[in-house]
Design an enzyme around this catalytic site. Structure first.
Site, mmCIF file in Angstrom:
data_model
loop_
_atom_site.group_PDB
_atom_site.id
_atom_site.type_symbol
_atom_site.label_atom_id
_atom_site.label_comp_id
_atom_site.label_asym_id
_atom_site.label_seq_id
_atom_site.Cartn_x
_atom_site.Cartn_y
_atom_site.Cartn_z
ATOM 1 N N LYS A 186 -3.259 58.781 -79.024
ATOM 2 C CA LYS A 186 -4.136 57.671 -79.478
ATOM 3 C C LYS A 186 -4.110 57.088 -80.637
ATOM 4 O O LYS A 186 -4.717 56.243 -80.885
ATOM 5 C CB LYS A 186 -5.715 58.633 -79.065
HETATM 6 C C1 LIG Z 1 -6.145 61.637 -74.545
HETATM 7 C C2 LIG Z 1 -4.995 62.304 -74.096
HETATM 8 C C3 LIG Z 1 -4.260 62.067 -72.903
HETATM 9 C C4 LIG Z 1 -4.920 61.241 -71.493
HETATM 10 O O1 LIG Z 1 -4.975 60.049 -71.664
HETATM 11 P P1 LIG Z 1 -5.684 59.105 -71.199
HETATM 12 O O2 LIG Z 1 -5.317 57.710 -71.374
HETATM 13 O O3 LIG Z 1 -7.295 59.517 -71.117
HETATM 14 O O4 LIG Z 1 -5.510 59.131 -69.543
HETATM 15 C C5 LIG Z 1 -3.085 62.765 -72.735
HETATM 16 N N1 LIG Z 1 -2.709 63.846 -73.516
HETATM 17 C C6 LIG Z 1 -3.283 63.911 -74.753
HETATM 18 C C7 LIG Z 1 -2.561 64.606 -75.757
HETATM 19 C C8 LIG Z 1 -4.336 62.917 -75.026
HETATM 20 O O5 LIG Z 1 -4.949 63.224 -76.392
#
Ligand SMILES: *Cc1c(COP(=O)(O)O)cnc(C)c1O
Length: 469
Positions: free
Chosen positions: A115
């Site tokens: 993120k």
């Molecule tokens: C948020 C997250 C995901 C999922 O991503 P999305 O875009 O919500 O599908 C997968 N792995 C980690 C470590 C995350 O923080």
């Protein structure tokens, strides 16, 4: 470029308005009116700097040429202490596992989760848009773990923004909490609620639903329905696909929760990136995998707590955007299906839309036991420590890779040190934090503890937000 709502009951808006608002007022999600093409050669995407690819993405989504985009992209991906351009493989390194299999590591940002890649762009983007308008904003974020840390790192010490993070007491790991509580920044307010994540999210939704409060606080949300996140995430798909496409389109496998990252891959493909199919890897919260298999999009009776908590999502918000596309952008139809979903917890996907989804995506679910086995195997046979989310995607092959032709790029979404207990239990190795945050446990924590009482949260925001009027 104008942005329209997937439910078609709200007026179209500019890129800046779509990004600053997050959600459309009719409850739908904003998408660009048409798919822009990336105005850059394949060669310069494959061989250029990361910030340059990000700049082209901003041009594509905001309307080219947007003269401010190089400045914003550079601020996002240069780093203050490192004022030289960074190559893609420094921002998002690519590791090879076998002749056709690659891992794209997205966890080298400040809070060790994928993120960060998008949040690092949102920080300077918000600051730029707000200074242009001479406005301030109160950014709210409810987090199950990773979004909060990435938001704090991206928005700390930004003059026009106050950030309030609602985190569920006792439900996030110590590493995750400390990324939210140790910034030392006066504009960051971590609020530990005596509640679980769903209750934190419910309070956040109520704060937005209180129109008067939301307007006076100038509330905004940076969760994954925000188009800026999708715009920023499609950049690494473009780059990896261009680097590896010598022998044909490149497939991706994406550990999926809210469907934001998987959608970003689809968006990159619509923009001209040489991408084949996108594998959606999920844990026991498998609504998307079931939908592709059975043609019914249906909520499970309850959500499951798994070893990959960032993917413990019952109803992935961004699925609405892909459904809109699959239904040939028929917003009325999307609105009807989601009305039905709200009433009965499910709907049938029309045959043509289902064929569209199966054409672009494959999906598979992995249990916790399988996830653990993948972590162990990947360590013992490849010397690679994977976080549990990444492991769900690496295990995609067991069920799903038969539906993909090589090469395959698996996205790695968190640093293993963010989930040290789970990784140690599976592999016997306790992953260490990288040097730049090795002092995380020595930093001073600062947060407020509150009961799950919306009035107390409101009072705190009124008191501390500089945007309040
Ligand atoms: C948020 C997250 C995901 C999922 O991503 P999305 O875009 O919500 O599908 C997968 N792995 C980690 C470590 C995350 O923080």
């Amino acid at each position: 470029m104008r942005y329209v709502s997937t439910r078609g009951r709200a007026p179209s808006v500019s890129f800046a308005d779509a990004v600053l608002a997050g959600l459309a007022p009719d409850g739908g999600l904003y998408v660009p009116e048409t798919w822009p093409q990336l105005q850059s050669s394949a060669r310069s995407i494959a061989f250029g700097h990361y910030a340059s690819a990000a700049m082209h993405a901003l041009w594509a989504f905001a309307g080219a040429p947007w003269e401010d985009s190089p400045k914003i992209a550079n601020r996002a991906y240069l780093g203050a202490d490192e004022p030289t351009p960074r190559w893609p493989l420094v921002v998002t390194p690519l590791a090879q596992r076998s002749p056709g299999a690659w891992i794209l590591e997205l966890f080298h940002g400040p809070s060790l989760a994928f993120k960060d890649v998008a949040m690092q762009l949102i920080g300077p983007l918000y600051e730029h848009l707000l200074s242009e308008r001479n406005e301030r904003l109160t950014v709210l974020c409810a987090t199950s773990g990773d979004t909060g840390g990435a938001a704090v790192e991206a928005l700390k010490n930004r003059d026009r923004i106050d950030l309030f993070v609602l985190l569920p007491k006792g439900r996030v790991s110590d590493v995750q909490r400390r990324f939210m509580t140790t910034s030392g920044a006066a504009n960051v307010h971590a609020i530990e609620l005596d509640a679980d994540f769903d209750a934190c999210q419910a309070i956040l939704k109520q704060l937005f639903a209180d129109r008067d409060f939301a307007a006076r606080a100038r509330l905004s949300a940076v969760n994954s329905v925000n188009w800026a996140r999708i715009a920023a995430q499609c950049v690494y798909f473009h780059i990896a696909a261009q680097i590896l496409c010598a022998h044909g389109p490149v497939n991706f496998v994406v550990p999926t929760g809210n469907f934001g990252d998987a959608l970003s891959g689809f968006v990159a493909k619509q923009m001209g990136a040489p991408i084949g199919r996108i594998g959606i890897a999920v844990n026991a919260n498998d609504i998307v995998a079931r939908a592709l298999k059975t043609g019914r999009y249906e909520r499970a009776p309850r959500s499951h707590a798994t070893l990959s908590p960032a993917m413990d999502i019952q109803v992935p918000s961004n699925f609405e955007r892909i459904l809109f596309e699959a239904l040939d952008r028929d917003a009325d139809h999307v609105a009807r299906l989601y009305d039905q979903f709200a009433q009965s917890g499910g709907f049938g996907i029309p045959p043509q839309a289902l064929a569209f989804l199966r054409d672009h995506f494959a999906a598979a679910a992995l249990s916790d036991a399988e996830t653990q086995a993948v972590m162990q195997e990947t360590w013992e046979h490849g010397g690679y420590l994977a976080c549990p989310h990444t492991a769900v995607a690496l295990g995609f092959g067991r069920d799903g890779a038969a539906h993909l032709d090589a090469p395959v790029v698996t996205l790695a979404t968190a640093h293993p040190a963010k989930f040290p207990d789970t990784v140690e239990a599976a592999t016997g190795v306790r992953p260490a934090l990288p040097a730049r945050c090795a002092d995380l446990f020595d930093r001073k924590e600062d947060f407020v503890s509150l009961p799950a009482d919306i009035e107390q949260v409101k009072a705190l925001i009124r008191d501390r937000s500089r945007a309040w009027r």
